[in-house]
Design a protein around this motif. Structure first.
Motif, PDB file in Angstrom:
ATOM      1  N   TYR A 177      -7.250   1.109  -4.778  1.00 18.61           N
ATOM      2  CA  TYR A 177      -6.706   1.166  -5.945  1.00 18.61           C
ATOM      3  C   TYR A 177      -7.056  -0.244  -6.813  1.00 18.61           C
ATOM      4  CZ  TYR A 177      -4.188   4.453  -3.071  1.00 18.61           C
ATOM      5  OH  TYR A 177      -3.914   5.410  -2.281  1.00 18.61           O
ATOM      6  N   LYS A 234       0.939  -1.247   0.132  1.00 18.49           N
ATOM      7  CA  LYS A 234       0.028   0.074  -0.165  1.00 18.49           C
ATOM      8  C   LYS A 234       0.723   1.299  -0.009  1.00 18.49           C
ATOM      9  CE  LYS A 234      -3.801   2.303   2.118  1.00 18.49           C
ATOM     10  NZ  LYS A 234      -4.844   1.975   3.370  1.00 18.49           N
ATOM     11  N   GLU A 284       1.074   4.387  -2.800  1.00 19.60           N
ATOM     12  CA  GLU A 284       0.932   5.385  -2.349  1.00 19.60           C
ATOM     13  C   GLU A 284       2.048   6.377  -2.720  1.00 19.60           C
ATOM     14  OE1 GLU A 284      -0.823   5.107   1.545  1.00 19.60           O
ATOM     15  OE2 GLU A 284      -3.031   4.731   0.700  1.00 19.60           O
ATOM     16  N   SER A 285       3.358   5.667  -2.701  1.00 27.07           N
ATOM     17  CA  SER A 285       4.368   6.579  -3.096  1.00 27.07           C
ATOM     18  C   SER A 285       4.595   7.332  -4.622  1.00 27.07           C
ATOM     19  CB  SER A 285       5.903   5.694  -2.896  1.00 27.07           C
ATOM     20  OG  SER A 285       5.850   4.977  -3.621  1.00 27.07           O
ATOM     21  N   ARG A 291      -0.644   6.931 -10.271  1.00 30.70           N
ATOM     22  CA  ARG A 291      -1.307   5.963  -9.243  1.00 30.70           C
ATOM     23  C   ARG A 291      -2.860   5.828 -10.069  1.00 30.70           C
ATOM     24  NH1 ARG A 291      -2.240   8.709  -3.555  1.00 30.70           N
ATOM     25  NH2 ARG A 291      -0.122   9.199  -4.422  1.00 30.70           N
ATOM     26  N   ASN A 292      -3.356   6.956 -10.248  1.00 26.15           N
ATOM     27  CA  ASN A 292      -4.768   6.680 -10.717  1.00 26.15           C
ATOM     28  C   ASN A 292      -4.967   6.213 -12.338  1.00 26.15           C
ATOM     29  OD1 ASN A 292      -5.893   7.405  -8.170  1.00 26.15           O
ATOM     30  ND2 ASN A 292      -5.623   9.514  -8.582  1.00 26.15           N
ATOM     31  N   LEU A 351       0.195  10.982  -7.902  1.00 26.68           N
ATOM     32  CA  LEU A 351      -0.905  10.714  -8.152  1.00 26.68           C
ATOM     33  C   LEU A 351      -1.484  10.398  -9.585  1.00 26.68           C
ATOM     34  CD1 LEU A 351      -3.757  10.657  -6.349  1.00 26.68           C
ATOM     35  CD2 LEU A 351      -3.761  13.142  -6.835  1.00 26.68           C
TER      36      LEU A 351
END
Length: 167
Positions: free
Chosen positions: A132, A79, A83-84, A90-91, A87
Motif C-alpha cells: 500500500y 495492516k 485492509e479493513s 484503500r486503492n 477496496l
C-alpha cells in the motif's frame, strides 16, 4: 520590542496548532443576545473524529483482529486497519495515515522483527505498509500518548487562513 513580538507570534502559532488538533470549546450559553459569541470556537481534528464516529456515526471505528495496538503487533494492527477499508478507498492515490511519531517507530520496529530472518532484507526506511505505497505515514506530535490514527487524502487537511503571509 522585536524580540517580544517574535515570542508572541511563536506562542500564537503554537496555540493555533493546538486549536487545529484538539479544538477550542466555547460554551453556547442559552439566552445570549450578543452576535458572534461562537467565533472563538474551533472544531479540531480530534473533535471532528469524535463527532463523526460517536455522535453522527458516519464513520465506524476499526475493530482489530490482533487486539490492542502494541509494540509487538503494531505492523499487523496497521495492516489490518488498512485492509479493513473498502477496496475502492484503500486503492485511492495520495492517502495519508496520521499517527503519533512514536507509534511510527513501533510499526517500523515490528516490521524489522517480522523480516529479521529474511536474507534479502535491506533495512529500508519504511514509510508505508507493504502493498500500500499510496498510504504513507505522517507523524503528528499532538497524538503522542494515544493510539489515535486515521487515514484521509493528502489534500483533505489544511489550515485555512486569510493572509498567505500567515502560513
Amino acid at each position: 520590542v522585536a524580540f517580544l513580538i517574535g515570542k508572541i507570534d511563536e506562542k500564537a502559532r503554537q496555540e493555533d496548532r493546538e486549536g487545529a488538533i484538539n479544538g477550542i470549546y466555547a460554551p453556547n450559553i442559552a439566552g445570549i443576545k450578543m452576535k458572534g459569541h461562537y467565533l472563538n470556537a474551533q472544531s479540531g481534528i480530534r473533535h471532528q473524529l469524535f463527532m463523526f464516529r460517536d455522535v453522527l456515526k458516519t464513520i465506524s471505528p476499526y475493530v482489530s483482529t490482533v487486539g490492542k495496538f502494541t509494540s509487538a503487533n503494531a505492523y499487523d494492527y496497521v495492516k489490518g486497519f488498512i485492509e479493513s477499508l473498502p477496496l475502492k478507498v484503500r486503492n485511492m492515490p495520495n492517502q495519508v495515515l496520521y499517527i503519533s511519531p512514536s507509534n511510527i517507530v513501533k510499526i517500523k520496529d515490528a516490521y524489522k522483527e517480522i523480516n529479521k530472518t529474511n536474507n534479502d532484507y535491506t533495512g529500508n526506511t519504511l514509510n508505508y505498509i507493504e502493498g500500500y505505497p499510496n498510504i504513507v505515514f505522517e507523524g503528528l506530535k499532538d497524538f503522542e500518548g494515544s493510539n489515535l490514527m486515521f487515514i484521509t487524502s493528502k489534500d483533505n487537511i489544511e489550515i485555512l487562513e486569510y493572509l498567505l503571509a500567515e502560513k
